[in-house]
Design a protein around this motif. Structure first.
Motif, PDB file in Angstrom:
ATOM      1  N   GLY B 102      -6.487 -13.769  -2.427  1.00 49.88           N
ATOM      2  CA  GLY B 102      -5.443 -13.928  -1.407  1.00 49.88           C
ATOM      3  C   GLY B 102      -4.046 -13.605  -1.895  1.00 49.88           C
ATOM      4  O   GLY B 102      -3.066 -13.846  -1.179  1.00 49.88           O
ATOM      5  N   PHE B 103      -3.938 -13.033  -3.109  1.00 51.61           N
ATOM      6  CA  PHE B 103      -2.607 -12.822  -3.712  1.00 51.61           C
ATOM      7  C   PHE B 103      -1.670 -12.025  -2.805  1.00 51.61           C
ATOM      8  O   PHE B 103      -0.542 -12.434  -2.541  1.00 51.61           O
ATOM      9  CB  PHE B 103      -2.752 -12.113  -5.066  1.00 51.61           C
ATOM     10  N   SER B 104      -2.147 -10.867  -2.319  1.00 49.61           N
ATOM     11  CA  SER B 104      -1.233 -10.034  -1.517  1.00 49.61           C
ATOM     12  C   SER B 104      -0.927 -10.674  -0.163  1.00 49.61           C
ATOM     13  O   SER B 104       0.155 -10.478   0.384  1.00 49.61           O
ATOM     14  CB  SER B 104      -1.779  -8.618  -1.350  1.00 49.61           C
ATOM     15  N   LEU B 105      -1.851 -11.472   0.352  1.00 51.04           N
ATOM     16  CA  LEU B 105      -1.579 -12.180   1.611  1.00 51.04           C
ATOM     17  C   LEU B 105      -0.473 -13.207   1.394  1.00 51.04           C
ATOM     18  O   LEU B 105       0.412 -13.379   2.237  1.00 51.04           O
ATOM     19  CB  LEU B 105      -2.846 -12.884   2.106  1.00 51.04           C
ATOM     20  N   LYS B 106      -0.513 -13.864   0.250  1.00 53.44           N
ATOM     21  CA  LYS B 106       0.523 -14.861  -0.049  1.00 53.44           C
ATOM     22  C   LYS B 106       1.895 -14.184  -0.198  1.00 53.44           C
ATOM     23  O   LYS B 106       2.913 -14.705   0.246  1.00 53.44           O
ATOM     24  CB  LYS B 106       0.162 -15.603  -1.340  1.00 53.44           C
ATOM     25  N   ARG B 152     -10.368  -8.613  -3.634  1.00 49.42           N
ATOM     26  CA  ARG B 152      -8.892  -8.609  -3.687  1.00 49.42           C
ATOM     27  C   ARG B 152      -8.344  -7.291  -3.142  1.00 49.42           C
ATOM     28  O   ARG B 152      -7.341  -7.273  -2.438  1.00 49.42           O
ATOM     29  CB  ARG B 152      -8.423  -8.826  -5.135  1.00 49.42           C
ATOM     30  N   ALA B 153      -9.053  -6.182  -3.479  1.00 51.98           N
ATOM     31  CA  ALA B 153      -8.583  -4.862  -3.042  1.00 51.98           C
ATOM     32  C   ALA B 153      -8.644  -4.707  -1.517  1.00 51.98           C
ATOM     33  O   ALA B 153      -7.826  -3.995  -0.945  1.00 51.98           O
ATOM     34  CB  ALA B 153      -9.419  -3.773  -3.718  1.00 51.98           C
ATOM     35  N   ILE B 154      -9.604  -5.387  -0.885  1.00 46.60           N
ATOM     36  CA  ILE B 154      -9.740  -5.206   0.579  1.00 46.60           C
ATOM     37  C   ILE B 154      -9.066  -6.328   1.373  1.00 46.60           C
ATOM     38  O   ILE B 154      -9.140  -6.346   2.596  1.00 46.60           O
ATOM     39  CB  ILE B 154     -11.234  -5.090   0.996  1.00 46.60           C
TER      40      ILE B 154
END
Lengths: 256, 250
Positions: B102-106, B152-154
């Motif tokens: 969820g890193f990029s969502l955060k 993570r990539a998707i």
């Protein structure tokens, strides 16, 4: 002879290039420090890792130094009846010089090394590249919190070091060597000015910035797997300590 | 419509010239695999496509946007079109599995931690993983790390997924499972894929087209069948894995 000169020339050229890279890294760090987003959680975590976790080592070093300083100066001053000056020597040394320098060296050895090792591992395992691919600026996310935390926490750790060092000196001077406590305290207070404390704390801020900058720079420029991480870690500690000692002289001369 | 257009790409590191005029086009929804020996410049090419490296000469255009010349903000916006699976997964050691996914969502959305965790769980299920949300990367096997890296990539529903040696370091069964997953994700998500590999089994299985990179240039591009039938002695030696031929081992 020519080869030797060529070698010296290459070394000087690579030193100047490296200095240029460090300055560019510093400018980028400062630039990203003042732009959004701010990673406050990362900053607080680094303040804990660099600052709070360094308290035991700073306390031990400062206490030992203050106590030894009192003991050694007593031995010298007793020879010409100036034992009452122990307090002055301890408080001036701890505020102007030993507080910031020893705290700087201790934090460089502990937190600077950890910083370089952690970022170096992230670099060689492509975690820093991964951050970029996730549209996150690694300078902002990783370097800025470490740089700011190191600068701010060095300031507070140095205050702690000064207080503990002076307390250690008082304990040895008064409780162990039997110097008059009122004289000891009066001498310390009368001969230590507020500017002495500020000079020490300005040094602490500079040393904190050096540790954060060099630890991050060495980590970010790690190459070559585990061996590279080892070299970056050693390099971070050596360069930070050297810079602290060199800058200490110039800052002392400037803040006379 | 072309999703990725690489034109006359040159890149050197010091005196070492790695890319010497690469031209490559990847169509929307296509699965392209770049093959080539170690040190042929495959990773360097992939890093140019996502803007981790910039060319000395030439251009990379992604979805109509020229990457070289963009500022940091523009580059970050462009990177949101991508998901990338790294060779060793490159999971963040200090974050749990769901925090990694969820890193990029955060970073780029206003979703709550609970919502991010729910999306992470959903993406993990897509790559065949359940109940590992709270584990740390150090507790996972190599195959699981790659799957988490893929999740993570998707996570932000990218239009393009880049795969850096997706099967390297895995046993044959785990490697084939990753190949199936790449095909499955492409069907489900309709994404454009670019993979680099020297695993020919994987290349034949996951690709619509295969490009051979040799000495910094694309030597041949074709469908897996066309590559199998190639008359080029260099490509032939590489795909058959023969030590005898024009390519010499390092």
């Amino acid at each position: 002879m020519m080869k030797w000169l060529e070698h010296i020339g290459e070394q000087i050229f690579s030193l100047i290039t490296e200095m240029g890279r460090v300055i560019t890294f510093l400018i980028q760090t400062l630039r990203w420090s003042v732009s959004r987003p701010f990673y406050v959680k990362n900053l607080l975590k680094q303040m804990e890792v660099i600052g709070v976790d360094s308290i035991p080592v700073v306390l031990t070093t400062a206490l030992s130094t203050g106590m030894v300083l009192a003991l050694q100066s007593y031995t010298g001053f007793k020879r010409f009846g100036a034992e009452s000056l122990i307090g002055t020597v301890v408080s001036l040394s701890m505020t102007r010089e030993l507080g910031p320098v020893l705290t700087g060296l201790m934090v460089a050895g502990r937190a600077g090394a950890a910083m370089a090792a952690e970022l170096g591992t992230m670099k060689v395992t492509e975690q820093i590249d991964a951050l970029e691919t996730l549209a996150t600026n690694p300078m902002k996310y990783l370097v800025v919190p470490r740089f700011l935390a190191s600068t701010v926490m060095m300031f507070f750790l140095t205050i702690l070091g000064m207080v503990i060092g002076i307390s250690g000196g008082y304990f040895v001077g008064v409780k162990v060597l039997g110097t008059n406590p009122v004289t000891y305290i009066n001498q310390s207070i009368n001969n230590t000015e507020v500017k002495d404390i500020w000079f020490g704390l300005i040094k602490a801020l500079v040393f904190g910035a050096v540790v954060g900058l060099i630890g991050s720079y060495k980590g970010f420029n790690t190459e070559g797997g585990a061996e590279g991480v080892g070299k970056a870690t050693t390099g971070a500690v050596v360069v930070s300590c050297m810079l602290i000692l060199i800058l200490d002289y110039f800052l002392s001369a400037l803040l006379w | 419509m072309s999703m990725i257009e690489v034109s006359d790409l040159h890149k050197s590191f010091g005196r070492q010239q790695v890319l010497r005029g690469v031209n490559l086009t990847v169509e929307q929804g296509e699965s392209m695999t770049v093959i080539g020996g170690s040190g042929s410049g495959k990773s360097v090419l992939l890093k140019h496509i996502i803007g981790l490296l910039f060319p000395d000469k030439g251009t990379v255009v992604v979805d109509g946007l020229k990457l070289n010349g963009l500022d940091q903000h523009g580059l970050n916006e462009a990177r949101k079109k991508f998901g990338m699976l790294f060779q060793m997964a490159a999971l963040f050691d200090s974050l749990s599995v769901w925090e990694n996914v969820g890193f990029s969502l955060k970073q780029h959305t206003k979703l709550s931690a609970k919502e991010i965790r729910a999306v992470a769980t959903e993406k993990l299920a897509l790559v065949g993983l359940k109940g590992i949300e709270d584990k740390m990367p150090a507790e996972l096997s190599g195959g699981m790390k790659k799957r988490v890296g893929l999740a993570r990539a998707i996570a932000i529903n990218p239009a393009i997924i880049l795969y850096d040696e997706p099967t390297t370091g895995l046993d044959p069964i785990s490697a084939d499972a990753i190949n199936d997953l790449i095909i499955d994700l492409r069907k489900k998500l309709g994404v454009t894929s670019v993979a680099i590999t020297h695993d020919m089994h994987s290349a034949y299985k996951i690709s619509d087209r295969i490009a051979m990179l040799y000495k910094g240039q694309i030597l041949e591009v074709g469908t897996p069948d066309q590559i199998r039938q190639t008359a080029d002695p260099i490509v032939r030696q590489f795909i058959t894995g023969s030590a005898v031929g024009p390519i010499t081992a390092d």
